[in-house]
Write a protein that holds these residues in place. Structure first.
Motif, PDB file in Angstrom:
ATOM      1  N   GLY A 152       0.585  -1.299   0.008  1.00  0.00           N
ATOM      2  CA  GLY A 152       0.135   0.060   0.011  1.00  0.00           C
ATOM      3  C   GLY A 152       0.908   1.173   0.126  1.00  0.00           C
ATOM      4  N   LEU A 153       2.091   0.974   0.442  1.00  0.00           N
ATOM      5  CA  LEU A 153       3.107   2.306   0.439  1.00  0.00           C
ATOM      6  C   LEU A 153       3.786   2.596  -0.958  1.00  0.00           C
ATOM      7  CD1 LEU A 153       4.487   1.873   4.103  1.00  0.00           C
ATOM      8  CD2 LEU A 153       2.837   3.514   3.361  1.00  0.00           C
ATOM      9  N   GLY A 154       3.492   1.379  -1.819  1.00  0.00           N
ATOM     10  CA  GLY A 154       4.161   1.500  -3.022  1.00  0.00           C
ATOM     11  C   GLY A 154       5.197   0.739  -3.162  1.00  0.00           C
ATOM     12  N   ALA A 155       5.579  -0.174  -2.313  1.00  0.00           N
ATOM     13  CA  ALA A 155       6.743  -1.132  -2.361  1.00  0.00           C
ATOM     14  C   ALA A 155       6.593  -1.926  -3.549  1.00  0.00           C
ATOM     15  CB  ALA A 155       6.979  -1.665  -1.148  1.00  0.00           C
ATOM     16  N   THR A 156       7.743  -2.380  -4.356  1.00  0.00           N
ATOM     17  CA  THR A 156       7.755  -3.192  -5.359  1.00  0.00           C
ATOM     18  C   THR A 156       8.511  -4.632  -4.976  1.00  0.00           C
ATOM     19  OG1 THR A 156       9.958  -2.311  -5.999  1.00  0.00           O
ATOM     20  CG2 THR A 156       7.698  -1.143  -7.123  1.00  0.00           C
ATOM     21  N   PRO A 157       7.967  -5.639  -5.249  1.00  0.00           N
ATOM     22  CA  PRO A 157       8.540  -6.953  -5.099  1.00  0.00           C
ATOM     23  C   PRO A 157       9.748  -6.925  -5.611  1.00  0.00           C
ATOM     24  CG  PRO A 157       6.216  -7.115  -5.892  1.00  0.00           C
ATOM     25  CD  PRO A 157       6.656  -5.742  -6.191  1.00  0.00           C
ATOM     26  N   LEU A 158      10.781  -7.476  -4.843  1.00  0.00           N
ATOM     27  CA  LEU A 158      12.216  -7.890  -5.276  1.00  0.00           C
ATOM     28  C   LEU A 158      12.261  -9.251  -5.341  1.00  0.00           C
ATOM     29  CD1 LEU A 158      14.351  -5.783  -2.852  1.00  0.00           C
ATOM     30  CD2 LEU A 158      14.245  -5.392  -5.321  1.00  0.00           C
ATOM     31  N   SER A 159      12.130 -10.284  -4.314  1.00  0.00           N
ATOM     32  CA  SER A 159      12.242 -11.679  -4.546  1.00  0.00           C
ATOM     33  C   SER A 159      10.972 -12.354  -3.782  1.00  0.00           C
ATOM     34  CB  SER A 159      13.605 -11.915  -3.997  1.00  0.00           C
ATOM     35  OG  SER A 159      13.693 -11.845  -2.647  1.00  0.00           O
ATOM     36  N   ARG A 160      10.753 -13.584  -3.954  1.00  0.00           N
ATOM     37  CA  ARG A 160       9.790 -14.226  -3.598  1.00  0.00           C
ATOM     38  C   ARG A 160      10.487 -15.604  -2.954  1.00  0.00           C
ATOM     39  NH1 ARG A 160       4.066 -13.762  -4.064  1.00  0.00           N
ATOM     40  NH2 ARG A 160       3.394 -15.863  -3.570  1.00  0.00           N
ATOM     41  N   GLY A 161      10.400 -15.621  -1.671  1.00  0.00           N
ATOM     42  CA  GLY A 161      11.005 -16.907  -0.894  1.00  0.00           C
ATOM     43  C   GLY A 161       9.800 -17.832  -0.560  1.00  0.00           C
ATOM     44  N   SER A 162      10.664 -18.893   0.013  1.00  0.00           N
ATOM     45  CA  SER A 162       9.759 -19.992   0.429  1.00  0.00           C
ATOM     46  C   SER A 162       8.760 -19.434   1.535  1.00  0.00           C
ATOM     47  CB  SER A 162      10.165 -21.320   0.655  1.00  0.00           C
ATOM     48  OG  SER A 162      11.312 -21.061   1.724  1.00  0.00           O
ATOM     49  N   ALA A 163       9.611 -18.610   2.500  1.00  0.00           N
ATOM     50  CA  ALA A 163       8.927 -18.246   3.875  1.00  0.00           C
ATOM     51  C   ALA A 163       8.827 -16.643   4.022  1.00  0.00           C
ATOM     52  CB  ALA A 163       9.726 -18.668   4.903  1.00  0.00           C
ATOM     53  N   VAL A 164       9.532 -16.114   3.084  1.00  0.00           N
ATOM     54  CA  VAL A 164       9.626 -14.427   3.242  1.00  0.00           C
ATOM     55  C   VAL A 164       9.820 -13.763   1.884  1.00  0.00           C
ATOM     56  CG1 VAL A 164      11.101 -12.490   4.217  1.00  0.00           C
ATOM     57  CG2 VAL A 164      10.911 -14.523   5.374  1.00  0.00           C
ATOM     58  N   ASP A 165       9.133 -12.883   1.592  1.00  0.00           N
ATOM     59  CA  ASP A 165       9.179 -12.160   0.429  1.00  0.00           C
ATOM     60  C   ASP A 165       9.722 -10.770   0.525  1.00  0.00           C
ATOM     61  OD1 ASP A 165       7.654 -14.101  -1.014  1.00  0.00           O
ATOM     62  OD2 ASP A 165       5.707 -13.200  -0.785  1.00  0.00           O
ATOM     63  N   ARG A 166      10.661 -10.272  -0.320  1.00  0.00           N
ATOM     64  CA  ARG A 166      11.284  -9.006  -0.161  1.00  0.00           C
ATOM     65  C   ARG A 166      10.716  -7.939  -1.125  1.00  0.00           C
ATOM     66  NH1 ARG A 166      16.663  -9.101   1.745  1.00  0.00           N
ATOM     67  NH2 ARG A 166      17.538  -7.980  -0.121  1.00  0.00           N
ATOM     68  N   PHE A 167      10.738  -6.654  -0.447  1.00  0.00           N
ATOM     69  CA  PHE A 167      10.192  -5.588  -1.190  1.00  0.00           C
ATOM     70  C   PHE A 167      11.178  -4.438  -1.263  1.00  0.00           C
ATOM     71  CE2 PHE A 167       6.764  -8.145   0.310  1.00  0.00           C
ATOM     72  CZ  PHE A 167       5.782  -8.230  -0.791  1.00  0.00           C
ATOM     73  N   ASN A 168      11.003  -3.534  -2.132  1.00  0.00           N
ATOM     74  CA  ASN A 168      11.966  -2.390  -2.111  1.00  0.00           C
ATOM     75  C   ASN A 168      11.003  -1.212  -2.040  1.00  0.00           C
ATOM     76  OD1 ASN A 168      13.086  -0.104  -3.776  1.00  0.00           O
ATOM     77  ND2 ASN A 168      15.029  -1.344  -3.062  1.00  0.00           N
ATOM     78  N   LEU A 169      11.331  -0.195  -1.233  1.00  0.00           N
ATOM     79  CA  LEU A 169      10.637   0.869  -1.034  1.00  0.00           C
ATOM     80  C   LEU A 169      11.347   2.140  -0.989  1.00  0.00           C
ATOM     81  CD1 LEU A 169       7.916   2.422  -0.365  1.00  0.00           C
ATOM     82  CD2 LEU A 169       8.343   2.123   1.886  1.00  0.00           C
TER      83      LEU A 169
END
Length: 124
Positions: free
Chosen positions: A100-117
């Motif tokens: 909702g803050l406009g972060a973009t997906p960086l990577s999808r993991g099996s347990a954790v997803d990473r986003f860039n803001l």
């Protein structure tokens, strides 16, 4: 939230070191912990990793957003053009906040997803 910002003006503080701020407010039995934010350098090109945590009993009250509102200018002031946020795959409220803050997906993991803001992101 002014107390969170007050902790950033320490002379001689290395902008690349990990910093942590706690948000506390007066409660019925003294100071009450609301949440915290941690900014740490990320390996690579001047990117910071931002950790945000809110006490379970204080969630869904806008505290996560307010912590990010305070932390993003701190990250920008320390020279980080963007921050990385990691969200557990099962934590849908945190994912909605980040996206909702406009972060973009960086990577999808099996347990954790990473986003860039962007540290310049306009938060409410």
């Amino acid at each position: 939230m002014q107390s969170l910002l007050a902790g950033t003006a320490v002379p001689g503080t290395d902008p690349g070191m990990t910093c942590e701020w706690w948000w506390v407010e007066p409660g019925e039995e003294g100071l009450e912990y609301i949440g915290r934010v941690v900014l740490q350098p990320e390996p690579g090109p001047r990117e910071g990793h931002l950790h945000v945590a809110v006490r379970p009993s204080r969630r869904r009250q806008g505290h996560g957003t307010r912590l990010l509102e305070a932390a993003l200018p701190i990250a920008a002031g320390r020279g980080f053009p963007s921050v990385v946020l990691a969200c557990p795959r099962h934590n849908e409220p945190a994912r909605r906040l980040v996206l909702g803050l406009g972060a973009t997906p960086l990577s999808r993991g099996s347990a954790v997803d990473r986003f860039n803001l962007s540290a310049q992101a306009v938060v409410r």
